[in-house]
Design a protein around this motif. Sequence first.
Motif, PDB file in Angstrom:
ATOM      1  N   ALA A  62       0.814  -1.216   0.000  1.00 38.50           N
ATOM      2  CA  ALA A  62       0.000   0.000   0.000  1.00 38.50           C
ATOM      3  C   ALA A  62       0.850   1.270   0.000  1.00 38.50           C
ATOM      4  O   ALA A  62       0.636   2.167  -0.829  1.00 38.50           O
ATOM      5  CB  ALA A  62      -0.969  -0.009   1.185  1.00 38.50           C
ATOM      6  N   PRO A  63       1.832   1.427   0.916  1.00 35.47           N
ATOM      7  CA  PRO A  63       2.654   2.643   0.854  1.00 35.47           C
ATOM      8  C   PRO A  63       3.497   2.744  -0.408  1.00 35.47           C
ATOM      9  O   PRO A  63       3.756   3.857  -0.885  1.00 35.47           O
ATOM     10  CB  PRO A  63       3.536   2.539   2.112  1.00 35.47           C
ATOM     11  CG  PRO A  63       3.494   1.114   2.515  1.00 35.47           C
ATOM     12  CD  PRO A  63       2.151   0.607   2.093  1.00 35.47           C
ATOM     13  N   ALA A  64       3.908   1.604  -0.967  1.00 28.35           N
ATOM     14  CA  ALA A  64       4.675   1.648  -2.211  1.00 28.35           C
ATOM     15  C   ALA A  64       3.826   2.234  -3.337  1.00 28.35           C
ATOM     16  O   ALA A  64       4.303   3.067  -4.126  1.00 28.35           O
ATOM     17  CB  ALA A  64       5.149   0.242  -2.575  1.00 28.35           C
ATOM     18  N   ILE A  65       2.564   1.814  -3.400  1.00 32.32           N
ATOM     19  CA  ILE A  65       1.658   2.357  -4.419  1.00 32.32           C
ATOM     20  C   ILE A  65       1.384   3.828  -4.154  1.00 32.32           C
ATOM     21  O   ILE A  65       1.255   4.635  -5.086  1.00 32.32           O
ATOM     22  CB  ILE A  65       0.351   1.544  -4.453  1.00 32.32           C
ATOM     23  CG1 ILE A  65       0.647   0.103  -4.884  1.00 32.32           C
ATOM     24  CG2 ILE A  65      -0.658   2.180  -5.404  1.00 32.32           C
ATOM     25  CD1 ILE A  65      -0.546  -0.813  -4.818  1.00 32.32           C
ATOM     26  N   ALA A  66       1.304   4.194  -2.875  1.00 31.21           N
ATOM     27  CA  ALA A  66       1.097   5.603  -2.523  1.00 31.21           C
ATOM     28  C   ALA A  66       2.232   6.466  -3.067  1.00 31.21           C
ATOM     29  O   ALA A  66       1.998   7.549  -3.629  1.00 31.21           O
ATOM     30  CB  ALA A  66       0.997   5.752  -1.006  1.00 31.21           C
ATOM     31  N   HIS A  67       3.461   5.996  -2.919  1.00 27.31           N
ATOM     32  CA  HIS A  67       4.603   6.760  -3.430  1.00 27.31           C
ATOM     33  C   HIS A  67       4.582   6.819  -4.962  1.00 27.31           C
ATOM     34  O   HIS A  67       4.939   7.851  -5.554  1.00 27.31           O
ATOM     35  CB  HIS A  67       5.907   6.138  -2.937  1.00 27.31           C
ATOM     36  CG  HIS A  67       6.133   6.313  -1.473  1.00 27.31           C
ATOM     37  ND1 HIS A  67       6.252   7.553  -0.878  1.00 27.31           N
ATOM     38  CD2 HIS A  67       6.243   5.408  -0.462  1.00 27.31           C
ATOM     39  CE1 HIS A  67       6.443   7.406   0.425  1.00 27.31           C
ATOM     40  NE2 HIS A  67       6.425   6.110   0.702  1.00 27.31           N
ATOM     41  N   TRP A 128      -5.058  -1.135   5.179  1.00 25.04           N
ATOM     42  CA  TRP A 128      -4.543  -0.740   3.867  1.00 25.04           C
ATOM     43  C   TRP A 128      -4.580   0.785   3.718  1.00 25.04           C
ATOM     44  O   TRP A 128      -3.625   1.385   3.230  1.00 25.04           O
ATOM     45  CB  TRP A 128      -5.366  -1.395   2.759  1.00 25.04           C
ATOM     46  CG  TRP A 128      -5.078  -2.849   2.583  1.00 25.04           C
ATOM     47  CD1 TRP A 128      -5.544  -3.878   3.349  1.00 25.04           C
ATOM     48  CD2 TRP A 128      -4.243  -3.446   1.585  1.00 25.04           C
ATOM     49  NE1 TRP A 128      -5.057  -5.079   2.884  1.00 25.04           N
ATOM     50  CE2 TRP A 128      -4.264  -4.851   1.802  1.00 25.04           C
ATOM     51  CE3 TRP A 128      -3.503  -2.945   0.519  1.00 25.04           C
ATOM     52  CZ2 TRP A 128      -3.554  -5.743   0.999  1.00 25.04           C
ATOM     53  CZ3 TRP A 128      -2.796  -3.829  -0.282  1.00 25.04           C
ATOM     54  CH2 TRP A 128      -2.824  -5.213  -0.039  1.00 25.04           C
ATOM     55  N   ALA A 129      -5.691   1.391   4.139  1.00 19.74           N
ATOM     56  CA  ALA A 129      -5.797   2.850   4.085  1.00 19.74           C
ATOM     57  C   ALA A 129      -4.808   3.500   5.047  1.00 19.74           C
ATOM     58  O   ALA A 129      -4.208   4.540   4.748  1.00 19.74           O
ATOM     59  CB  ALA A 129      -7.226   3.282   4.421  1.00 19.74           C
ATOM     60  N   ASP A 252     -11.453  -6.013  -2.441  1.00 18.56           N
ATOM     61  CA  ASP A 252     -11.634  -4.901  -1.509  1.00 18.56           C
ATOM     62  C   ASP A 252     -10.339  -4.136  -1.278  1.00 18.56           C
ATOM     63  O   ASP A 252     -10.357  -2.909  -1.099  1.00 18.56           O
ATOM     64  CB  ASP A 252     -12.174  -5.419  -0.175  1.00 18.56           C
ATOM     65  CG  ASP A 252     -13.618  -5.887  -0.277  1.00 18.56           C
ATOM     66  OD1 ASP A 252     -14.310  -5.442  -1.211  1.00 18.56           O
ATOM     67  OD2 ASP A 252     -14.050  -6.686   0.568  1.00 18.56           O
ATOM     68  N   ALA A 253      -9.219  -4.843  -1.254  1.00 22.52           N
ATOM     69  CA  ALA A 253      -7.934  -4.167  -1.068  1.00 22.52           C
ATOM     70  C   ALA A 253      -7.679  -3.175  -2.195  1.00 22.52           C
ATOM     71  O   ALA A 253      -7.231  -2.040  -1.963  1.00 22.52           O
ATOM     72  CB  ALA A 253      -6.808  -5.191  -0.986  1.00 22.52           C
ATOM     73  N   VAL A 256      -9.844  -0.068  -1.753  1.00 22.55           N
ATOM     74  CA  VAL A 256      -9.305   0.854  -0.752  1.00 22.55           C
ATOM     75  C   VAL A 256      -8.189   1.700  -1.355  1.00 22.55           C
ATOM     76  O   VAL A 256      -8.153   2.924  -1.171  1.00 22.55           O
ATOM     77  CB  VAL A 256      -8.774   0.078   0.474  1.00 22.55           C
ATOM     78  CG1 VAL A 256      -8.007   1.016   1.406  1.00 22.55           C
ATOM     79  CG2 VAL A 256      -9.915  -0.573   1.223  1.00 22.55           C
ATOM     80  N   ILE A 257      -7.278   1.074  -2.083  1.00 12.13           N
ATOM     81  CA  ILE A 257      -6.153   1.797  -2.680  1.00 12.13           C
ATOM     82  C   ILE A 257      -6.651   2.842  -3.670  1.00 12.13           C
ATOM     83  O   ILE A 257      -6.182   3.991  -3.687  1.00 12.13           O
ATOM     84  CB  ILE A 257      -5.190   0.819  -3.378  1.00 12.13           C
ATOM     85  CG1 ILE A 257      -4.548  -0.112  -2.359  1.00 12.13           C
ATOM     86  CG2 ILE A 257      -4.124   1.578  -4.149  1.00 12.13           C
ATOM     87  CD1 ILE A 257      -3.678   0.580  -1.345  1.00 12.13           C
ATOM     88  N   VAL A 258      -7.613   2.455  -4.507  1.00  8.83           N
ATOM     89  CA  VAL A 258      -8.147   3.408  -5.493  1.00  8.83           C
ATOM     90  C   VAL A 258      -8.833   4.575  -4.803  1.00  8.83           C
ATOM     91  O   VAL A 258      -8.672   5.737  -5.202  1.00  8.83           O
ATOM     92  CB  VAL A 258      -9.114   2.690  -6.458  1.00  8.83           C
ATOM     93  CG1 VAL A 258      -9.841   3.700  -7.339  1.00  8.83           C
ATOM     94  CG2 VAL A 258      -8.365   1.699  -7.333  1.00  8.83           C
TER      95      VAL A 258
END
Length: 305
Positions: A62-67, A128-129, A252-253, A256-258
Amino acid sequence: MINLLELYVKLVGLVLVGVMLGRKLPAIFPNYLGQFLFWVGVPISIIAFLRQTDLSGQIWIAPAIAHLAILLGAFLAWLGIKGQAYLTKSIPQPSTQGSLILAAMVGNTGYLGFPITLAMVGKEYFAWALFYDLLGSLFGAYGLGVLLAARFGNTVQNHRQMAKAILINPALWSFGFGLLFRQVTISNVVEIGLDKLAWCAVASSLILIGMRLSRLNSWHKLKPAGSSIVIKMLLVPLILGSTLPLFGVTGDAAQVIVLQMAMPPAFATLVIAETFNLDRDLAVTALAMGTMVLLFTLPVWLWLF
């Protein structure tokens, strides 16, 4: 659909309550509420919801995708600025460029992203959030965001103070404590009380957003703010959201990311813009516009993902 309507009623209702209170209460009150949520409310929510979340699987992605989302937003905003300069032969002021990039980078994944995730996906995937926000958005705003602001602003700041602001962030400390507290057995009464306090903090955060919005009165930079909103809330979620299955993130994961990627610009962008003398009016306009646009884009993302 019923869940979405319930979310809209709660979301819009609490934000409107905040708007009304913001116009009636002293101007200093939102600062006090913000401080309370920062030091007490949000940490309690993190500890409470962590006890009910599933930390298994690929949660650390999740944080990797955030970056990735932050970097993609900044890159697309930079391309937009260069494209405008090429087509119109005019280059925006550095302070305006800085605010444009910041607004396209970091989203309101905490105060707004948390309650939306909890309402639409549930507590099971709240972690995840949480990982997206604390290990992604926070460092994106006060790490890369500060570096860019220093580059485009006309002031020199003490970066040690910014690093200190990250390290003393109680959300990070409560995150670590919450992981340990998951192993502690407590009575049902205490568990229920902790849960109620957490939801009260979530409601208060929405009220705070309304109070902040009630004091935003800058609308003369809709066009440049709109370009940042398109990048932040449409292009980035669409591009990266379509690639999530390649990372093994589905169901669902992925939702949440989207949802976190599709949040409007964060209030941190305004704080940074004010600190580094960037275009404050543009930052303010992007915040207000993004919050309203979310009401229309949210059902689209829920349908697509």
